[in-house]
Design an enzyme around this catalytic site. Structure first.
Site, PDB file in Angstrom:
ATOM      1  N   GLY A 195      21.538  74.635   7.901  1.00 20.32           N
ATOM      2  CA  GLY A 195      20.245  74.514   7.249  1.00 20.32           C
ATOM      3  C   GLY A 195      19.471  75.632   7.626  1.00 20.32           C
ATOM      4  N   CYS A 196      18.369  75.786   7.101  1.00 21.59           N
ATOM      5  CA  CYS A 196      17.629  77.058   6.905  1.00 21.59           C
ATOM      6  C   CYS A 196      16.888  77.255   8.436  1.00 21.59           C
ATOM      7  CB  CYS A 196      16.454  76.768   5.995  1.00 21.59           C
ATOM      8  SG  CYS A 196      15.490  75.464   5.885  1.00 21.59           S
ATOM      9  N   PHE A 197      16.285  76.420   9.073  1.00 18.40           N
ATOM     10  CA  PHE A 197      15.856  76.455  10.216  1.00 18.40           C
ATOM     11  C   PHE A 197      16.886  76.705  11.371  1.00 18.40           C
ATOM     12  CE2 PHE A 197      11.493  74.054   9.553  1.00 18.40           C
ATOM     13  CZ  PHE A 197      10.775  75.098   9.813  1.00 18.40           C
TER      14      PHE A 197
END
Length: 327
Positions: free
Chosen positions: A136-138
């Site tokens: 995921g990005c975070f």
């Protein structure tokens, strides 16, 4: 015909648009099809308008089961449904950009094992994999801020994270908090302490430091900009700033896209790139780690291509040598 035939599922979203933009310029790749049931028959450039003049291909609602690699750009929970309903060649590699296979409890599907695709954590495993769960990005930004500490067993207390993402992190579907009049000149938090990326972050930290038993306290925020993640992470650290810098620079000495900066960071340094930049600051007994990425590239599509390059034995940076949108 180029060597690697690619299929993209869920072709109308932001991550798919970035994938297409990168792949049409990748020297070893040919896009075989882009699947979108809601846009079948329409030109891809009618949705991804930045591709006008670059791509004449149309969306399709059929797939070629013999492509070399399949990118899944579907909403969370939909990759399992799609793979359950569609069969591909045993030689087809799969890279899922959703969260369906990121956790240890979910990594085995139909007898196939998905490898968590954070190259800085497990490059060798990615090289050998046929199935990748793209981070995921975070999770990418936060893990890259923590992994050097975890590897050295230095996470002995709670970790506090405050991270801001741009509006593209919410996807293309409209919601109350994604309309321009609400988002513009505005700022808010969401999912305090419960964001879905915490599972994979904790999993990776414990992979390197199994003894970690404290909390990662994560406050995600919505910013009034389009793309990028600016994460600040702090925790107790008994060493000096120089020791911390040496630790991080050693951990990332072979990383192709993650760099430790001695200068204070700002978001424009990474927008439109596959880089993660990290900066360290010491205050009393606290170490502050700043980590910045483009949520659509290192946080999604760029990292997916980075993984593809590793899986096919290509130079890791192929097709990803991008200039930041600095001005």
């Amino acid at each position: 015909m180029k060597n690697i035939q690619v299929g993209i599922i869920g072709g109308a979203g932001y991550t798919a648009g970035e994938l297409i933009r990168l792949l049409i310029n990748h020297p070893e790749v040919e896009i075989n099809f882009v699947y979108s049931t809601s846009n079948a028959g329409n030109k891809i450039s009618s949705v991804h308008q930045d591709l006008l003049g670059d791509l004449e291909m149309k969306f399709t609602d059929t797939v070629n089961p013999k492509v070399d690699v399949l990118f899944l750009c579907l909403g969370h929970g939909n990759s399992v449904k799609f793979l359950s309903a569609n069969t591909f060649s045993e030689n087809t590699k799969v890279i899922d950009l959703g969260n369906d296979f990121r956790l240890e409890s979910d990594k085995v599907f139909q007898g196939n094992t998905f490898v968590y695709g954070l190259p800085e954590l497990q490059r060798d495993a990615v090289k050998k994999a046929n199935y990748i769960a793209n981070p995921g990005c975070f999770a990418t930004a936060i893990q890259l801020a923590l992994l050097p500490l975890a590897e050295n067993g230095m996470l002995g207390s709670d970790v506090h994270v405050n991270a801001v993402t741009g509006s593209t992190g919410a996807g293309t579907s409209l919601s109350d908090t994604s309309h321009f009049p609400w988002r513009d000149n505005n700022f808010s938090y969401y999912k305090p302490f419960t964001h879905q990326h915490l599972g994979e972050i904790n999993q990776s930290v414990k992979q390197l430091q199994n003894s970690f038993g404290s909390e990662i306290l994560f406050m995600p925020n919505r910013g009034n900009f389009s793309r990028g993640i600016f994460a600040t992470v702090y925790t107790n650290f008994d060493g000096s700033l120089e020791e911390a810098k040496a630790l991080f620079k050693t951990f990332y000495k072979d990383a192709k896209f993650t760099f430790v900066s001695d200068e204070v960071l700002h978001l424009k340094q990474v927008v439109n790139t596959n880089k993660c930049l990290i900066h360290l600051h010491k205050h009393n007994n606290k170490l502050l780690v700043t980590s910045i990425i483009d949520n659509l590239l290192k946080g999604a599509s760029g990292q997916a291509i980075q993984n593809m390059n590793l899986m096919f034995g290509l130079e890791e940076t192929t097709g990803l040598q991008l200039k930041a949108t600095y001005f």
